[in-house]
Design an enzyme around this catalytic site. Structure first.
Site, PDB file in Angstrom:
ATOM      1  N   GLU A  31       0.839  -1.188   0.000  1.00  0.00           N
ATOM      2  CA  GLU A  31       0.000   0.000   0.000  1.00  0.00           C
ATOM      3  C   GLU A  31       0.877   1.243   0.000  1.00  0.00           C
ATOM      4  O   GLU A  31       2.019   1.221   0.436  1.00  0.00           O
ATOM      5  CB  GLU A  31      -0.921   0.037   1.226  1.00  0.00           C
ATOM      6  N   HIS A  87      -4.482   6.878   0.006  1.00  0.00           N
ATOM      7  CA  HIS A  87      -3.756   5.613   0.112  1.00  0.00           C
ATOM      8  C   HIS A  87      -4.235   4.666  -0.972  1.00  0.00           C
ATOM      9  O   HIS A  87      -5.259   4.892  -1.602  1.00  0.00           O
ATOM     10  CB  HIS A  87      -3.865   5.003   1.516  1.00  0.00           C
ATOM     11  N   HIS A  89      -4.991   0.690  -2.553  1.00  0.00           N
ATOM     12  CA  HIS A  89      -5.418  -0.691  -2.302  1.00  0.00           C
ATOM     13  C   HIS A  89      -4.856  -1.535  -3.438  1.00  0.00           C
ATOM     14  O   HIS A  89      -5.404  -1.510  -4.552  1.00  0.00           O
ATOM     15  CB  HIS A  89      -6.938  -0.806  -2.262  1.00  0.00           C
ATOM     16  N   ASP A 100      -9.767   1.650   7.355  1.00  0.00           N
ATOM     17  CA  ASP A 100      -9.684   2.946   6.676  1.00  0.00           C
ATOM     18  C   ASP A 100     -10.596   3.955   7.356  1.00  0.00           C
ATOM     19  O   ASP A 100     -10.200   5.092   7.612  1.00  0.00           O
ATOM     20  CB  ASP A 100     -10.093   2.833   5.204  1.00  0.00           C
TER      21      ASP A 100
END
Length: 170
Positions: A31, A87, A89, A100
């Protein structure tokens, strides 16, 4: 100068989005995690009140693997221009997990980028995890001083100040 600026997030600068997409691809299969900063839309030449996301801050010491990214909270700058997070995935799922959602408390917009990290492989969410619109804006970003513009001389001067030393002393 206006005393109050609109806190509405109008969109994200194309350059900031492209940086986040490229950083997510570079981090794959782990990630990627960063924080979003914004600037007043009028300072970018837009004739609208609001904020445009212009920067993605990478936090030193962020630990990542294929299912999570952990930031040391002591490293997060206390910045009034902060507007949210971004961020990735690596599995491509463009939906916030319960983990999250636990990190979405601060900021107005949170972006999730999914594999294969193309221009359409991202979604924006509000702090509750509900999808929200976020326009991609073609704006020229100012080339002035950024958050990380400093030189070794600046660091040395700050260290001298913090140590209570006079930098002119032999």
């Amino acid at each position: 100068m206006r005393l109050f600026r609109s806190s509405e997030i109008l969109g994200i600068a194309e350059d900031a989005l492209q940086f986040a997409l490229a950083a997510s691809e570079d981090a794959h299969p782990h990630e990627y995690m960063g924080f979003l900063r914004g600037e007043d839309a009028r300072s970018l030449g837009l004739e609208r009140d609001g904020t445009v996301i212009t920067d993605v801050l990478v936090i030193p010491g962020t630990e990542t693997n294929s299912v999570s990214a952990t930031v040391k909270t002591s490293q997060i700058p206390n910045d009034f221009n902060s507007v949210g997070s971004v961020h990735s995935h690596p599995n491509g799922v463009l939906k916030p997990s319960k983990e999250d959602l636990a990190t979405f408390g601060k900021g107005k917009v949170h972006i999730i980028i999914g594999y294969p990290y193309d221009d359409e492989d991202w979604k924006a969410f509000d702090r509750e995890g509900d999808p929200r619109e976020l326009d991609v804006l073609d704006v020229s970003l100012p080339e002035g001083e950024s958050f990380f513009d400093f030189t070794q001389a600046d660091i040395d001067a700050e260290l001298d100040y913090d140590l209570g030393e006079d930098s002119d002393s032999p």
